[in-house]
Design an enzyme around this catalytic site. Structure first.
Site, mmCIF file in Angstrom:
data_model
loop_
_atom_site.group_PDB
_atom_site.id
_atom_site.type_symbol
_atom_site.label_atom_id
_atom_site.label_comp_id
_atom_site.label_asym_id
_atom_site.label_seq_id
_atom_site.Cartn_x
_atom_site.Cartn_y
_atom_site.Cartn_z
ATOM 1 N N GLU A 159 50.020 4.563 -25.185
ATOM 2 C CA GLU A 159 50.013 3.501 -26.197
ATOM 3 C C GLU A 159 49.259 3.986 -27.432
ATOM 4 O O GLU A 159 48.224 4.648 -27.318
ATOM 5 C CB GLU A 159 49.344 2.247 -25.618
ATOM 6 C CG GLU A 159 49.416 1.018 -26.485
ATOM 7 C CD GLU A 159 48.899 -0.220 -25.754
ATOM 8 O OE1 GLU A 159 49.232 -0.395 -24.563
ATOM 9 O OE2 GLU A 159 48.140 -0.985 -26.359
ATOM 10 N N ASP A 213 47.822 2.218 -30.968
ATOM 11 C CA ASP A 213 47.588 0.848 -31.422
ATOM 12 C C ASP A 213 47.067 0.719 -32.843
ATOM 13 O O ASP A 213 46.195 1.478 -33.277
ATOM 14 C CB ASP A 213 46.514 0.168 -30.545
ATOM 15 C CG ASP A 213 46.956 -0.058 -29.121
ATOM 16 O OD1 ASP A 213 48.159 -0.036 -28.863
ATOM 17 O OD2 ASP A 213 46.072 -0.253 -28.269
ATOM 18 N N GLU A 256 45.398 -2.900 -34.205
ATOM 19 C CA GLU A 256 45.092 -4.300 -33.893
ATOM 20 C C GLU A 256 44.218 -4.865 -35.009
ATOM 21 O O GLU A 256 43.183 -4.272 -35.353
ATOM 22 C CB GLU A 256 44.389 -4.437 -32.538
ATOM 23 C CG GLU A 256 45.311 -4.158 -31.367
ATOM 24 C CD GLU A 256 44.634 -4.413 -30.027
ATOM 25 O OE1 GLU A 256 45.262 -5.012 -29.147
ATOM 26 O OE2 GLU A 256 43.459 -3.989 -29.867
#
Length: 296
Positions: free
Chosen positions: A100, A102, A104
């Site tokens: 993953e 990311d 955010e």
């Protein structure tokens, strides 16, 4: 000949539907979960809205999987009170040993700056968080957020300014770089009251709902993976622009930009968290190779 024809058709469909230039939102994305009317797409403006209410948020993911490429979108975040909310834009595979990459965006009280949280999971192991404060108000207008993932490094960029990089050190530390698992592009808006704002001290204030974010101009210039697991990029991946020398390392100008971000806007880096990693910054091992002033 029949098999070759089917493969060619599959490749063509991947190019059309997975290139980020699909005409309709429904052709490019699947809805993973959503409360009623929490995902709206507008054909005229090409904008997609995700909203969060007390009944829930929303999550979409690309119809196709990718293995390396450039992934970019314009995003406008929640205006006004946004404490406790989390807007996520990320690449992800699936399963216990998932990878993953990311972005955010952690909401805050009205008038306080957003926090941009980045992380990386490899073989199911995360814990590689960095956080910065954005140097602009991301709620007034759209800004461009990009992930470039190639055989040499991962770049996180905000309005084309690098805010973080992570080298491929598989030859030194096997299992520390995502390089085998195809990933989808996903976006979500959800309630992160337990951790997102001031370590959970500021939960979502539902009297300000609905909370709305807007996306537009999804651009995926990447290697789509076919249903049989193959990809047209297998034979000559170096031919793609995101694999070129310019994206294999940081030149002096982009290194200076990254140094500016690190010196003025970074507020947390797992590489210097002595409570989690008592031997930091020499542990975790990749940390000593992922700082802009070390480039040999």
């Amino acid at each position: 000949m029949e098999t070759a024809g089917k493969l060619l058709l599959a490749v063509c469909l991947c190019v059309i539907l997975c290139s980020g230039t699909a005409i309709k939102f429904e052709e490019q994305f699947n809805v993973v979960w959503s409360s009623l009317n929490n995902i709206l797409s507008y054909e005229t403006s090409k904008e997609v809205e995700l909203s969060l209410t007390k009944t829930g948020g929303a999550n979409i993911q690309s119809s196709c999987f990718y293995l390396y490429g450039s992934f970019s979108v314009k995003l406008k975040l929640i205006h006004g009170e946004s404490a406790g909310t989390v807007t996520a834009l990320y690449l992800t595979s699936f399963g216990d040993n998932h990878d993953e990459i990311d972005f955010e965006f952690l909401g805050n009280e009205t008038g306080e700056p957003y926090t941009l949280h980045t992380n990386l999971f490899v073989n199911g192991i995360g814990g590689r968080e960095q956080r910065i404060k954005l140097w602009f108000d991301p709620t007034i207008d759209f800004h461009t957020y990009t992930i470039i993932w190639n055989h040499y490094q991962i770049l996180w960029l905000v309005d084309y300014i690098p805010i973080r990089f992570y080298r491929n050190l598989e030859h030194v530390y096997p299992g520390a770089y995502p390089h085998t698992r195809p990933m989808v592009v996903s976006a979500s808006l959800f309630d992160g009251s337990g951790w997102a704002t001031q370590d959970g001290r500021k939960p979502v204030r539902w009297e300000y709902a609905p909370f709305v974010i807007k996306f537009k101009n999804f651009a995926f210039d990447a290697c789509a993976v076919l249903p049989d697991g193959s990809t047209p990029c297998n034979n000559n991946y170096r031919a793609h622009w995101w694999e070129g020398l310019y994206y294999q390392m940081l030149d002096e100008g982009r290194r200076d930009q990254l140094m500016w971000v690190v010196s003025k806007w970074k507020i947390y880096d797992y590489c210097y968290d002595n409570k989690r990693y008592p031997l930091a910054p020499k542990e975790p091992l990749e940390c000593q190779y992922n700082v802009p002033w070390v480039w040999e």
